[in-house]
Design a protein around this motif. Structure first.
Motif, PDB file in Angstrom:
ATOM      1  N   MET A 166       0.326  -4.484   5.947  1.00  0.00           N
ATOM      2  CA  MET A 166      -0.511  -3.557   5.188  1.00  0.00           C
ATOM      3  C   MET A 166      -0.170  -2.103   5.523  1.00  0.00           C
ATOM      4  SD  MET A 166      -2.289  -5.423   3.178  1.00  0.00           S
ATOM      5  CE  MET A 166      -0.765  -6.393   3.103  1.00  0.00           C
ATOM      6  N   MET A 224      -1.315   0.411   2.522  1.00  0.00           N
ATOM      7  CA  MET A 224      -2.683   0.055   2.164  1.00  0.00           C
ATOM      8  C   MET A 224      -3.674   0.744   3.093  1.00  0.00           C
ATOM      9  SD  MET A 224      -3.005  -1.934  -0.470  1.00  0.00           S
ATOM     10  CE  MET A 224      -4.543  -2.813  -0.230  1.00  0.00           C
ATOM     11  N   ILE A 273       3.621  -4.973  -1.243  1.00  0.00           N
ATOM     12  CA  ILE A 273       2.427  -5.762  -0.936  1.00  0.00           C
ATOM     13  C   ILE A 273       2.616  -7.201  -1.398  1.00  0.00           C
ATOM     14  CG2 ILE A 273      -0.014  -6.085  -1.499  1.00  0.00           C
ATOM     15  CD1 ILE A 273      -0.209  -3.025  -1.714  1.00  0.00           C
TER      16      ILE A 273
END
Length: 507
Positions: free
Chosen positions: A384, A389, A426
């Motif tokens: 992540m 993110m 992702i």
């Protein structure tokens, strides 16, 4: 003692490396202790240099007291201090992981590791182009041997391409340095930045040739398109702690582009002003696209992480190509984030491979990992963070870069490419994680090793950088903003190194 501090990041690993190479047949434990102590001391020295650099004073160390522009100098400013600190933290994680058993697979591991640290730190601290070449050669020679540590057909094959390309790159570097010296009469970067303002037209053309040759040299070192093809195979084949340290190697090329083209070919260097930026901008975006394709197409976790490095290099180069203080500050935040996390992911991939039997790090349905909770948590944070993110540091770094884009061209290209790249990253990392941790085969295989406390500390140290950098985003961005401003003030750098000459005056 404090006045000799700038040379210690070079002197300490040099002495430790020589001691370890002399004691090559000694017991493993003393070699590990020497390497760990040396690296820990390097972290302390780097932290001290970075603290000193916060006063915005540029310091230089003249070897043998030969003053510039004639002597060899080491320069400590905000950027070089930050890069030495980043190298020392990455090296500490790599050494701790190697002490869990990887260093036993061949001879001279720790000695070569320390010599490579010497070369890397020297490249960040040197104040002239020839010694940049010298330190490049030192770190490359050590990396050749470290890449083949433990042997094996795959590593030897990958190392052949790595060595051949870097030897050709070294010859090109020497040619570029000779061209610039012939045109300017100096290799001290501050002195060259002064002399470049008063060149004759024919000398200007020679300098332009040398500058573009340097861009090729640094571009290959950074793995910029179309010079990136050596990196995935070499990094995926390298031993895990070596691959983790190699995460800083491509950033040396990025650093060299920032240093040389900001100082020597900055706003003062008409008509050579911003000579490389248009090339770096478009090639950076292309590198970002190709890196993303590699991440999505990878079928091995190690190869995927290698392409993540290429993706991050493209992002950094695009930031350089934007040519603004805001973009410079943003990429200086993004640089340590991506370096530490990709280094930690290489260590994590090795630990996962050791627990999956014959499947290794391939992204295929196989036996699940023996310790899914700590490894899965590390993978989640790393994936992540590197994909950008929230709330991890990758999101902050990419947001800063997106905010730095000005004008319709920069905004359209950077926003489009960077956001789509993040989405695909992702997807790719989610696919890899779900395959490795959830789609376990019922077939029982004997796992090779547990994670162990040393491996856990090393992985946690590097991957944990993402939440830590997010938590302290305010102070970190203040430092990177001040660093970008210091880089833009090339006159202050010249006054410190050469003296208070008038612009254009040749000492």
């Amino acid at each position: 003692m404090m006045q000799h501090l700038p040379i210690l990041p070079i002197l300490l690993p040099l002495l430790a490396g020589l001691l370890l190479l002399v004691n090559r047949d000694g017991a493993t434990r003393p070699r590990r202790i020497i390497s760990l102590i040396s690296t820990l001391l390097l972290v302390v020295i780097a932290a001290t240099l970075m603290f000193q650099a916060t006063d915005d004073e540029i310091r230089y160390y003249a070897l043998g007291d030969w003053q510039p522009p004639f002597g060899i100098i080491l320069v400590v400013d905000r950027l070089s201090a930050m890069m030495v600190m980043l190298t020392s933290v990455l090296a500490l994680g790599s050494v701790i992981y190697a002490c869990a058993g990887e260093d036993d697979k061949g001879t001279n591991y720790h000695g070569l590791f320390q010599l490579q640290l010497m070369g890397i730190n020297g490249a960040f601290l040197t104040g002239d182009l020839f010694n940049l070449f010298v330190f490049f050669e030192v770190l490359l020679i050590a990396s050749y041997a470290l890449l083949m540590h433990g042997g094996g057909k795959t590593r030897i094959h990958a190392s052949f391409h790595y060595v051949a390309l870097n030897l050709a790159n070294s010859a090109l570097f020497l040619l570029a340095v000779g061209t610039l010296y012939g045109a300017t009469g100096t290799l001290n970067m501050a002195d060259m930045a002064m002399r470049i303002e008063n060149l004759e037209p024919e000398q200007t053309e020679l300098v332009k040739v040398g500058a573009m040759l340097l861009l090729v040299v640094f571009g290959l070192k950074a793995a910029m398109l179309p010079l990136y093809f050596w990196l995935p195979r070499a990094y995926a084949a390298a031993p895990a702690p070596v691959a983790a340290l190699f995460a800083i190697m491509s950033k040396i090329g990025v650093y060299a582009i920032i240093r040389v083209y900001t100082l020597i070919f900055g706003s003062h260097a008409d008509p050579l002003h911003n000579l490389a930026q248009p090339w770096v901008w478009w090639l950076g975006l292309a590198t970002l696209v190709l890196g993303t394709i590699g991440v999505v197409a990878a079928r091995d976790l190690r190869g995927q992480i290698a392409y993540l490095i290429i993706l991050s290099v493209g992002t950094l180069l695009a930031g350089i190509g934007m040519n603004s203080l805001a973009a410079q500050s943003a990429l200086l935040y993004y640089l340590p984030h991506t370096t530490l996390i990709t280094g930690g992911l290489f260590l994590l991939a090795d630990s996962i491979a050791m627990q999956r039997g014959q499947a290794g790090s391939r992204i295929v349905r196989a036996r699940g990992v023996k310790e899914p909770v700590p490894l899965g948590l590390f993978f989640f944070i790393g994936a992540m963070g590197i994909a950008g993110m929230p709330p991890f540091s990758g999101a902050i770094g990419k947001t800063l870069l997106l905010q730095a884009a000005v004008g319709p061209i920069q905004q359209a290209w950077l926003w489009g490419v960077l956001l789509v790249s993040g989405l695909l990253a992702i997807i790719a990392m989610s696919r890899a994680g779900s395959t490795i941790f959830w789609r376990a085969s019922p077939k029982d295989e004997t796992s090779v090793a547990n994670l162990g406390i040393r491996r856990g500390i090393a992985i946690g140290l590097l991957i944990g950088a993402s939440p830590i950098m997010a938590l302290f985003a305010g102070p970190v961005t203040e430092y990177t903003q001040a660093t970008a401003e210091q880089l833009a003030d090339h006159d202050a750098y010249i006054r410190t190194i050469i003296g208070p000459q008038e612009p254009g005056e040749v000492p």
